[in-house]
Design a protein around this motif. Structure first.
Motif, short mmCIF file in Angstrom:
data_model
loop_
_atom_site.label_atom_id
_atom_site.label_comp_id
_atom_site.label_asym_id
_atom_site.label_seq_id
_atom_site.Cartn_x
_atom_site.Cartn_y
_atom_site.Cartn_z
N GLN A 582 0.82 -1.21 0.00
CA GLN A 582 0.00 0.00 0.00
C GLN A 582 0.85 1.26 0.00
O GLN A 582 0.53 2.24 -0.69
N ALA A 583 1.95 1.26 0.76
CA ALA A 583 2.82 2.44 0.75
C ALA A 583 3.54 2.58 -0.58
O ALA A 583 3.68 3.71 -1.09
N ASP A 590 2.45 13.09 -2.71
CA ASP A 590 3.49 13.87 -2.04
C ASP A 590 2.79 14.81 -1.07
O ASP A 590 2.03 15.68 -1.49
N LEU A 591 3.04 14.62 0.22
CA LEU A 591 2.29 15.35 1.24
C LEU A 591 3.15 16.33 2.03
O LEU A 591 2.65 16.94 2.98
N THR A 592 4.42 16.53 1.66
CA THR A 592 5.30 17.39 2.45
C THR A 592 5.69 18.61 1.65
O THR A 592 5.76 18.59 0.41
N THR A 593 5.95 19.66 2.38
CA THR A 593 6.44 20.90 1.75
C THR A 593 7.95 20.84 1.60
O THR A 593 8.61 19.90 2.08
N SER A 594 8.52 21.84 0.94
CA SER A 594 9.97 21.85 0.73
C SER A 594 10.73 21.99 2.03
O SER A 594 11.78 21.37 2.23
N SER A 595 10.21 22.81 2.96
CA SER A 595 10.89 22.94 4.26
C SER A 595 10.83 21.63 5.04
O SER A 595 11.80 21.24 5.71
N LEU A 628 9.75 8.56 3.12
CA LEU A 628 9.72 9.59 4.16
C LEU A 628 9.80 10.99 3.57
O LEU A 628 9.17 11.92 4.09
N HIS A 629 10.55 11.16 2.50
CA HIS A 629 10.62 12.48 1.88
C HIS A 629 9.26 12.93 1.37
O HIS A 629 9.01 14.14 1.26
N ARG A 630 8.39 11.98 1.04
CA ARG A 630 7.05 12.33 0.55
C ARG A 630 6.00 12.30 1.66
O ARG A 630 4.81 12.40 1.39
N GLY A 631 6.43 12.10 2.92
CA GLY A 631 5.50 12.13 4.03
C GLY A 631 4.83 10.79 4.32
O GLY A 631 3.85 10.75 5.08
N LEU A 632 5.34 9.71 3.76
CA LEU A 632 4.78 8.38 3.99
C LEU A 632 5.74 7.56 4.85
O LEU A 632 6.95 7.79 4.82
N VAL A 656 5.67 12.81 9.24
CA VAL A 656 5.08 11.68 8.53
C VAL A 656 3.57 11.88 8.56
O VAL A 656 2.95 11.85 9.62
N LYS A 657 2.98 12.05 7.39
CA LYS A 657 1.56 12.36 7.30
C LYS A 657 0.70 11.10 7.25
O LYS A 657 -0.42 11.11 7.77
N VAL A 658 1.21 10.07 6.61
CA VAL A 658 0.46 8.82 6.48
C VAL A 658 1.40 7.68 6.89
O VAL A 658 2.47 7.54 6.29
#
Length: 1246
Positions: A582-583, A590-595, A628-632, A656-658
């Motif tokens: 699933q991941a 992509d759920l993260t901002t540049s910062s 992790l860079h994409r918030g997963l 980590v968003k998801v």
């Protein structure tokens, strides 16, 4: 050419110079030296010398020509050194223990020292290997933390520690020896002895005296007792000393100390009013958490710890009890704030300068708590299988298994212990490790207070009551069902951007179940399926789809949650493989901002910098970094430990968003999310697929809602296929959590650790287990009842059994045995198919229960319920009168004559005959007769039910009822001893051995009863009643003694079987003393028998360290699989030898009666990672191990970590038995395993 050097010669004469040429080596170089007497060369000419062959020299000297050996020259063989005489050394003795000590006398109010006084010390000769007392001196400093397997544990709290008075009383009781029966001929531990039986001595020769014959008439025993009795009672005639007081009679010898105490209690004069029975005491005290604690700061003006927030009511209640040094049980939902109670206990221990132990069920949780508590308190240590940090700290965090080992080994840390905090107590339901919690709770000393933290459980009071009775101290139960952040539960049926709004409320924050939302979800699912059928045909799969469908569902769900600002989210998936799928499928998300990406990148670089270069390029590390860079994130047991810690830390920071996680993530520190999603409501529990239990669902759903950030938490259940049934959803979401249940079982380590301590018994451990609590909680009441019965029995008059009454006791026992034999046969008949077939409508039976005694009845109807059959029967009875019907009921004859015992002696109405309808159980049918009546059961039942109404109560019965009653009455009058019954063997064709032998025994007993002489005595009735009362009291006393004895323990047969296994293998001797092999097994943490047998069989000594580590991986690996064909021959032989040893142990277990088969015992070994561990110990990089096995990296790491712990335990065991070579190999094996990413330090400990 020879090289020459130009020299400056003095003017006189060249021959006068003191020069000497020296050849350097064998190269031809020369040198002139101005040294008198210098050698001509530095090395001899020719080839360099070589040493002679030692083997040939030894053969030549010692084998070929041994004549030179001084075989007979003993004058030079022995040497003697003259000893210096030192008589003063005989006077040097070890110093005696200090008999006294100085004790400070303080002012009771101010604490000021007023002076000192000398106090005498008791038990000054105690040691850690002979005593369980806390007064024994501490052991060596090197053993103060872990203890030593040879040391005794401290005395468990709640058990009565024997005092000097008790020991002396026990010795006096043991001195009452029957010199005719109790003398041993073989000493304990010996194989042979001496036979002291009297022998026929030859007659002495004429004129000689026989000393034994001269001493026979002398009464050497009892004279002193008579004298002392006469001295104690002067003035009383010698013949009246016995009759003067009933208490002065000599106490009969008892078979156990318990009987002796009870007999003494029975003869003592009882007080006029008995004391209040102990079982009425309340050990578990519920605390009202609804009433506010207004005077909290007045009661605790200076709290040991303060928080930045105001504690809740249940937290304040717990803190008040901690200040009083009470034990508490706090049951609350996840994220409710149970850790506040633990923090205050730690602060209180630091204030009191004592110690606290915080136990957790898993190692990962220990590491997380170590970081949190270290940041809060500073003085915190960590003890796990492979990490030992700050062991001198006031607060130690460890797993429960380590605490159990410290308790059994007598660690001196227990001395200073004030609190033990058990986190996640509901983990006691774990089938494999739940027994550890019970062992620790039983073994904790009395001075240690207990704090239990658990999720909400329905039987918290029962569990606390068990601990209270166990430790003899009150446990305050603080339970709250309130959530700091209420939850809302939804069903999600969407699978595309168009349907991402299909979120239906099922359970609101007030706990109300919305059926409207459920039906709306069902309709939405049906509508989509009908549209799909119209477009693609009627065949639509109803089960879950593949990765493509999962991807659509999660993209639509996450898009909806992102729009509603309901991230971060934890997705619970009950499969490691599905978590990864699933991941990995959300490549476009992509759920993260540049910062945030920059922060994640820097954190990853800092954490991964501690790994070697090749480990940073592992596929799992690269894949997780990209997610992790994409918030997963992904979190399950197959992930490398350092990656799991990175995911946890980034998730706690909100980066980590998801997070796709398995159930283990729910058992951790407080890491709440905004939303929790359940991928499915079904899981595989190791044996089968089933729905989630309410407790499991609540534990995971409790991660939703962040306190102080979210007004409510959101819980979403995905409906990928059909919508689950409403009843299943209601049961899962609103059902009661699972109760705390005992998982207590016997292990060889427990048995050996207790057998090596004489004062502790395994039976005492079993008695105090949670599994025995329901049957043992009334033990005090049983003891009091037994004392009362003993007193009553002593006051009863002995029945006369002389003359014709000589066989009265036998007559009573024959009657009891005949009744029991008939009951057994009747039970077998009622359990058989033919017996139940015979009980059809119209069959005449003999009814015997509490209401009817040997009464005839006819079956009207047969029905069945969930447990047994019900026989609706028309039964004869007396005509009811205005008197109490219970007084008119037929009374059981008090004195049974042979007619009553052999026959049934049917009930005959004394007056007008009446009838009634009764619903009989199979046990109410005493006999099945051969008579069958023609009855209309439905009409009779209808008429009887009609006449039960007040309006028709005086109506006469119909003819069918009257005919049946008259026929039954005629049968009773024609056969007073009962009509003929169906023979179980001939008529019912029952060939069971117990039935056949029971029938033969019953006939034999009937003959004996007919031939009894006591029934002809005119005093038979009176004496029989006396004997019956006495025998009934004795029978009840035997029942109570059985309930109080060890024989009633459920696990006692298994205990005897396991002790027999240990005795067969040579771990204990016949007397139960633990031998060397048993002491070695005590040092093992798991697979104690197999490891000990391998050590004593020298199966490991000849192998190299890496080969030993590879073989032992089969004992700790959890992934099944074959070792493979690429193994070296040494390892293949080693695997077969390990299996052969395991098979031998399994065969011994089966021979001793244990239920585990040989295949099951050998099947516990998994050699799937032998090659992986072998190559790892040889130095192969971790990146190359992935190709050797398909096992996830996290499981490989866990296997190697547990293997290193096992190597260390084997090292200690090898040193214990004096095997330095094996100990060095195990040390080397542990060192070879502990490297690189497998043993990278935890991020929480840095």
């Amino acid at each position: 050419m020879m090289e020459t050097e130009r020299l400056v010669l003095p003017p006189p004469d060249p021959l006068d110079l003191p020069l000497r040429p020296v050849e350097l080596g064998c190269t031809g170089r020369w040198e002139l030296l101005n040294v008198p007497g210098a050698p001509e060369s530095t090395l001899p000419h020719g080839l360099p010398p070589c040493a002679p062959d030692l083997r040939q020299e030894a053969e030549h000297l010692f084998l070929s020509s041994p004549a030179w050996l001084p075989l007979h020259g003993v004058e030079h063989s022995a040497r003697k050194w003259q000893r210096k005489m030192d008589p003063w050394s005989l006077l040097a003795t070890q110093g005696a223990p200090v008999p006294s000590d100085l004790q400070a006398q303080r002012h009771p109010t101010t604490g000021q020292i007023l002076g000192y006084k000398e106090v005498l010390l008791e038990n000054t000769n105690l040691s850690a290997t002979t005593s369980l007392s806390l007064h024994r001196p501490p052991g060596p400093i090197s053993q103060s933390l872990w203890g030593n397997p040879t040391q005794y544990p401290f005395w468990p709290g709640g058990m009565d520690e024997p005092t000097i008075t008790d020991l002396s009383t026990r010795e006096e009781a043991e001195e009452e020896i029957d010199f005719e029966q109790d003398l041993l001929t073989v000493p304990p531990g010996f194989k042979k002895g001496v036979d002291f039986a009297p022998k026929d001595h030859p007659a002495p020769a004429p004129g000689l005296l026989s000393l034994s014959r001269l001493l026979e008439p002398l009464d050497l025993g009892g004279g002193d007792e008579d004298e002392s009795e006469a001295v104690r009672q002067p003035g009383i005639p010698r013949g009246d000393t016995v009759s003067a007081s009933p208490c002065s009679a000599s106490l009969a010898r008892a078979s156990s100390l318990e009987d002796l105490v009870l007999k003494e209690a029975s003869t003592a004069v009882s007080p006029p009013e008995p004391p209040k029975p102990l079982p009425q005491e309340q050990w578990a005290i519920p605390v009202d958490v609804t009433s506010p604690v207004g005077d909290f700061y007045r009661l605790i003006p200076q709290p040991a710890f303060q928080w930045a927030f105001e504690p809740d009511v249940f937290q304040k209640q717990a803190i008040l009890h901690l200040e009083r040094h009470d034990s508490v049980f706090v049951a609350a939902h996840t994220s409710a704030g149970k850790t506040v109670v633990a923090e205050y206990a730690i602060a209180l221990a630091q204030k009191h300068m004592t110690r606290t132990i915080y136990t957790s069920p898993i190692k990962a949780l220990s590491n997380q708590k170590f970081r949190d508590f270290r940041n809060t308190f500073g003085d915190v240590g960590l003890l796990t299988g492979d990490v030992q940090l700050h062991p001198e700290a006031s607060c130690l965090i460890m797993t429960t298994e380590i605490l159990r080992s410290m308790l059994y080994s007598g660690s001196d840390v227990i001395r200073d212990l004030e609190w033990v905090i058990f986190d996640e107590v509901h983990y006691i339901n774990d089938a494999e490790r739940g027994v550890v919690w019970e062992e620790v709770l039983i073994m904790l000393p009395d001075h240690v207070s207990i704090i239990l933290l658990s999720a909400t459980v329905p039987n918290a009071l029962e569990f606390a009551d068990w601990i209270g009775r166990l430790k003899r101290r009150q446990i305050y139960v603080i339970s709250t069902v309130a959530r700091p952040v209420p939850l809302e539960h939804y069903l999600f049926t969407g699978n595309s951007p168009k349907t991402q709004g299909e979120l239906f409320l099922l359970l609101d924050s007030r706990g109300a179940f919305h059926t409207k939302g459920y039906y709306a979800a069902v309709e939405a699912k049906k509508e989509r399926m009908s549209k799909h059928a119209q477009t693609f045909g009627a065949k639509q799969p109803t089960h879950q789809g593949g990765p493509a469908q999962d991807r659509g569902v999660y993209l639509s769900l996450l898009a909806s949650l992102r729009t509603r600002a309901q991230l971060p989210v934890v997705v619970f998936t009950f499969s490691r493989g599905r978590c990864d799928e699933q991941a990995s499928g959300l490549t476009s998300l992509d759920l993260t901002t540049s910062s945030e990406k920059s922060e994640i990148h820097l954190f990853l670089q800092r954490c991964l910098a501690r790994l070697r270069g090749s480990d940073r390029q592992l596929p799992q590390v690269l894949h997780m970094s990209e997610l992790l860079h994409r918030g997963l994130g992904v979190h399950h047991s197959g992930i490398l430990p350092i990656l799991k810690e990175i995911v946890e830390m980034l998730f706690s920071r909100g980066l980590v968003k998801v997070l796709f996680a398995t159930e283990t993530f729910a058992m951790g520190v407080n890491m709440p999310a905004r939303t929790v999603v359940f991928d499915s409501m079904r899981k595989h529990d190791g044996s089968t697929f089933r729905d989630l239990l309410p407790g499991e669902y609540v534990q995971m759903a409790g991660r939703a809602g962040r306190r102080g950030l979210d007004p409510t938490g959101t819980v979403i259940l995905l409906c990928k296929g059909r919508v689950p049934e409403m009843a299943d959803l209601h049961r899962m979401m609103m059902g009661k959590p699972s109760q705390l249940q005992s998982q207590f079982r016997l292990t060889y380590t427990m048995i050996l650790n207790l057998l090596r301590v004489d004062a502790l018994r395994v039976e005492d451990m079993m008695k105090r287990s949670f599994s025995e609590f329901p049957s043992r909680k009334d033990s005090k009441a049983h003891e009091q009842a037994l004392a009362e019965l003993t007193k009553r029995l002593g006051a009863l008059e002995e029945p006369d059994t002389t003359g014709q009454l000589v066989d009265l006791p036998e007559y009573y026992s024959w009657g009891e045995e005949l009744t029991e034999t008939r009951s057994l046969i009747q039970r077998r008949i009622m359990e058989s198919v033919n017996g139940l077939k015979s009980l059809s409508a119209g069959r005449v039976v003999v009814v015997k229960n509490q209401e009817y005694h040997n009464t005839l009845g006819v079956i009207l109807q047969v029905s069945s319920n969930s447990t047994s059959r019900i026989f609706t029967t028309l039964v004869l009875c007396d005509k009811p009168t205005s008197e109490d019907p219970q007084e008119r009921a037929p009374a059981t004859p008090d004195v049974p004559y042979p007619d009553d015992l052999v026959g049934f002696k049917l009930f005959l109405p004394e007056g007008p005959c009446d009838h009634t309808v009764a619903k009989l159980q199979p046990g109410d049918v005493a006999a099945i007769t051969t008579k069958v009546l023609r009855v209309n059961g439905e009409k009779i039942l209808e008429d009887f039910s009609k006449r039960q109404q007040p309006k028709f109560k005086k109506d006469p019965p119909i003819a069918a009822v009257t005919t049946a009653v008259q026929e039954l009455l005629r049968l009773a009058q024609a056969h007073p001893a009962g009509p003929p019954t169906l023979d179980p063997v001939n008529d019912l064709q029952l060939k069971d051995v117990s039935v056949v032998e029971g029938g033969l025994r019953a006939r034999k007993l009937e003959e004996l009863i007919w031939g009894a002489q006591c029934v002809h005595s005119p005093r038979f009735s009176a004496q029989y009643l006396k004997l019956q009362e006495r025998m009934q009291i004795q029978k009840e006393m035997e029942r109570l003694r059985f309930l109080l004895s060890d024989q009633s323990l459920l696990l006692l047969p298994e205990y005897h079987q396991r002790v027999e296994v240990l005795r067969t293998l040579g771990y204990v001797d016949e007397a139960g003393t633990v031998k060397l092999a048993g002491r070695v097994a005590c040092a093992m943490s798991s697979h104690e028998l197999l490891l000990t047998e391998l050590m004593f069989d020298n199966a490991l000594s000849a192998l190299r360290p890496e080969e030993i580590a590879a073989l032992l991986s089969g004992l700790v690996c959890q992934s099944p699989g074959d070792p493979g064909e690429q193994l070296p021959s040494t390892l293949k032989q080693g695997v077969e030898r390990v299996r052969a040893v395991a098979k031998r142990i399994g065969e011994v277990q089966v021979a001793c009666g244990l239920n585990q088969t040989v295949e099951e015992f050998v099947g516990e070994l998994n050699f799937g990672l032998v090659e992986v561990v072998y190559e790892w110990a040889r130095g192969m990089p971790f990146s190359e191990l992935a190709g050797l096995s398909g096992t996830p990296e996290g499981l490989v790491v866990r296997c190697i970590q547990r293997l290193a712990e096992m190597c260390r335990s084997l090292r200690g065991a090898a040193r214990l038995v004096g095997e330095p070579v094996l100990g060095a190999k195990m040390e080397t094996a542990a060192t070879l395993l502990r490297r690189d990413i497998v043993f990278a330090a935890s991020l929480y400990t840095q």
